[in-house]
Design a protein around this motif. Structure first.
Motif, short mmCIF file in Angstrom:
data_model
loop_
_atom_site.label_atom_id
_atom_site.label_comp_id
_atom_site.label_asym_id
_atom_site.label_seq_id
_atom_site.Cartn_x
_atom_site.Cartn_y
_atom_site.Cartn_z
N ALA A 40 -39.42 22.75 1.94
CA ALA A 40 -38.72 24.01 1.49
C ALA A 40 -39.95 25.04 1.63
O ALA A 40 -40.85 24.89 1.61
N PRO A 41 -39.29 26.25 1.75
CA PRO A 41 -40.30 27.58 2.09
C PRO A 41 -41.17 27.43 0.92
O PRO A 41 -40.76 27.51 -0.51
N GLY A 42 -42.48 27.40 0.87
CA GLY A 42 -43.60 27.79 -0.21
C GLY A 42 -43.96 26.57 -0.80
O GLY A 42 -44.57 26.53 -1.88
N LYS A 43 -43.18 25.41 -0.51
CA LYS A 43 -43.49 23.85 -1.12
C LYS A 43 -44.09 22.99 -0.18
O LYS A 43 -43.92 23.03 0.92
N GLU A 44 -44.66 21.88 -0.77
CA GLU A 44 -45.09 21.20 0.13
C GLU A 44 -44.10 20.02 0.52
O GLU A 44 -42.78 19.87 0.04
N ARG A 45 -44.51 19.43 1.66
CA ARG A 45 -43.41 18.48 2.28
C ARG A 45 -43.32 17.17 1.36
O ARG A 45 -44.23 16.84 0.71
N GLU A 46 -42.05 16.81 1.16
CA GLU A 46 -41.86 15.50 0.28
C GLU A 46 -41.01 14.36 0.84
O GLU A 46 -40.21 14.92 1.80
N GLY A 47 -41.35 13.26 0.36
CA GLY A 47 -40.54 12.14 0.84
C GLY A 47 -39.25 12.09 0.28
O GLY A 47 -39.24 12.05 -0.98
N VAL A 48 -38.09 11.89 1.12
CA VAL A 48 -36.74 12.09 0.46
C VAL A 48 -36.44 10.33 0.62
O VAL A 48 -35.73 9.98 -0.56
N SER A 49 -36.59 9.68 1.66
CA SER A 49 -35.96 8.38 1.68
C SER A 49 -36.45 7.73 2.80
O SER A 49 -36.98 8.27 3.69
N SER A 50 -36.48 6.37 2.71
CA SER A 50 -36.88 5.59 3.77
C SER A 50 -36.33 4.34 4.08
O SER A 50 -35.52 3.78 3.08
N ILE A 51 -36.32 3.74 5.31
CA ILE A 51 -35.79 2.50 5.31
C ILE A 51 -36.60 1.50 6.03
O ILE A 51 -37.17 1.89 7.18
N SER A 52 -36.88 0.23 5.54
CA SER A 52 -37.75 -0.76 5.98
C SER A 52 -37.27 -1.38 7.30
O SER A 52 -36.45 -1.69 7.42
N SER A 53 -38.49 -1.47 8.21
CA SER A 53 -37.93 -2.38 9.46
C SER A 53 -37.96 -4.00 9.18
O SER A 53 -37.27 -4.53 9.66
N SER A 54 -38.67 -4.43 8.20
CA SER A 54 -38.83 -5.85 7.99
C SER A 54 -37.31 -6.38 7.18
O SER A 54 -36.90 -7.28 7.63
N ASP A 55 -36.89 -5.71 6.27
CA ASP A 55 -35.82 -6.34 5.53
C ASP A 55 -34.82 -5.03 5.42
O ASP A 55 -33.75 -5.57 4.60
N GLY A 56 -35.09 -4.03 5.87
CA GLY A 56 -34.05 -2.85 5.58
C GLY A 56 -33.74 -2.39 4.41
O GLY A 56 -32.71 -1.58 3.89
N SER A 57 -34.94 -2.81 3.45
CA SER A 57 -34.85 -2.14 1.91
C SER A 57 -35.08 -0.80 2.06
O SER A 57 -35.64 -0.16 3.13
N THR A 58 -34.34 0.13 1.10
CA THR A 58 -34.55 1.63 1.36
C THR A 58 -35.34 1.99 -0.02
O THR A 58 -35.35 1.35 -1.08
N TYR A 59 -35.80 3.21 0.04
CA TYR A 59 -36.32 4.01 -0.85
C TYR A 59 -35.69 5.36 -1.03
O TYR A 59 -35.28 6.22 0.20
N TYR A 60 -35.54 5.80 -2.31
CA TYR A 60 -35.01 7.42 -2.35
C TYR A 60 -35.95 7.81 -3.59
O TYR A 60 -36.26 7.37 -4.52
N THR A 61 -36.13 9.46 -3.29
CA THR A 61 -36.95 9.66 -4.34
C THR A 61 -35.87 10.15 -5.17
O THR A 61 -34.69 10.40 -5.12
N ASP A 62 -36.22 10.37 -6.67
CA ASP A 62 -35.39 10.28 -7.88
C ASP A 62 -34.49 11.76 -7.73
O ASP A 62 -33.32 11.31 -8.08
N SER A 63 -34.83 12.80 -7.10
CA SER A 63 -33.82 13.56 -7.19
C SER A 63 -32.83 13.47 -6.30
O SER A 63 -31.68 14.24 -6.35
N VAL A 64 -32.76 12.44 -5.41
CA VAL A 64 -31.63 12.62 -4.29
C VAL A 64 -30.80 11.14 -4.61
O VAL A 64 -29.93 10.79 -4.09
N LYS A 65 -31.50 10.25 -5.62
CA LYS A 65 -30.83 8.89 -5.85
C LYS A 65 -29.32 9.29 -6.44
O LYS A 65 -28.82 10.10 -7.07
N GLY A 66 -28.38 8.20 -5.84
CA GLY A 66 -26.97 8.43 -5.84
C GLY A 66 -26.26 9.33 -5.36
O GLY A 66 -24.97 9.50 -5.22
N ARG A 67 -26.86 10.22 -4.56
CA ARG A 67 -26.13 11.38 -3.54
C ARG A 67 -26.65 11.16 -2.06
O ARG A 67 -25.70 11.30 -1.09
N PHE A 68 -27.80 10.50 -1.87
CA PHE A 68 -28.21 10.51 -0.44
C PHE A 68 -28.19 9.00 -0.19
O PHE A 68 -28.53 8.05 -0.95
#
Length: 118
Positions: A40-68
């Protein structure tokens, strides 16, 4: 030539939804961990989500959990980020990135703008 191309951004009202796409050429996405980031403007880049190549496991940052939701369509060589119940604070440029060499995200797309506003 290795390339990541994001699409699907736009202007949406609070509470609305968007689906971002990260399409790849020159690499097969399911072989690598793929991440979505935002800045976002004036803010640092943040990780939102990821999906692993090995087992398809996913990660979400707390602010988007349940929405993304992150997902991968191997046939289309595309990773998606479904964003629901969007909030004004989700406004940012969203980037996808691939961890090709195993040492962090080293290939990035050009970004797509998401604006959440009434």
């Amino acid at each position: 030539q290795l390339q990541l191309v994001e699409s699907g951004g736009g202007l949406v009202q609070p509470g609305g939804s968007l689906r971002l796409s990260c399409a790849a050429s020159g690499l097969t996405l399911d072989m690598y961990t793929i991440g979505w980031f935002r800045q976002a403007p004036g803010k640092e880049r943040e990780g939102v989500s990821s999906i692993s190549s090995s087992d398809g496991s996913t990660y979400y940052t707390d602010s988007v959990k349940g929405r993304f939701t992150i997902s991968r369509d191997n046939a289309k060589n595309t990773v998606y980020l479904q964003m629901n119940t969007l909030k004004p604070e989700d406004t940012a440029v969203y980037y996808c990135a691939a961890d090709i060499n195993g040492g962090g995200y080293d290939y990035w797309g050009q970004g797509t703008q998401v604006t959440v506003s009434s």
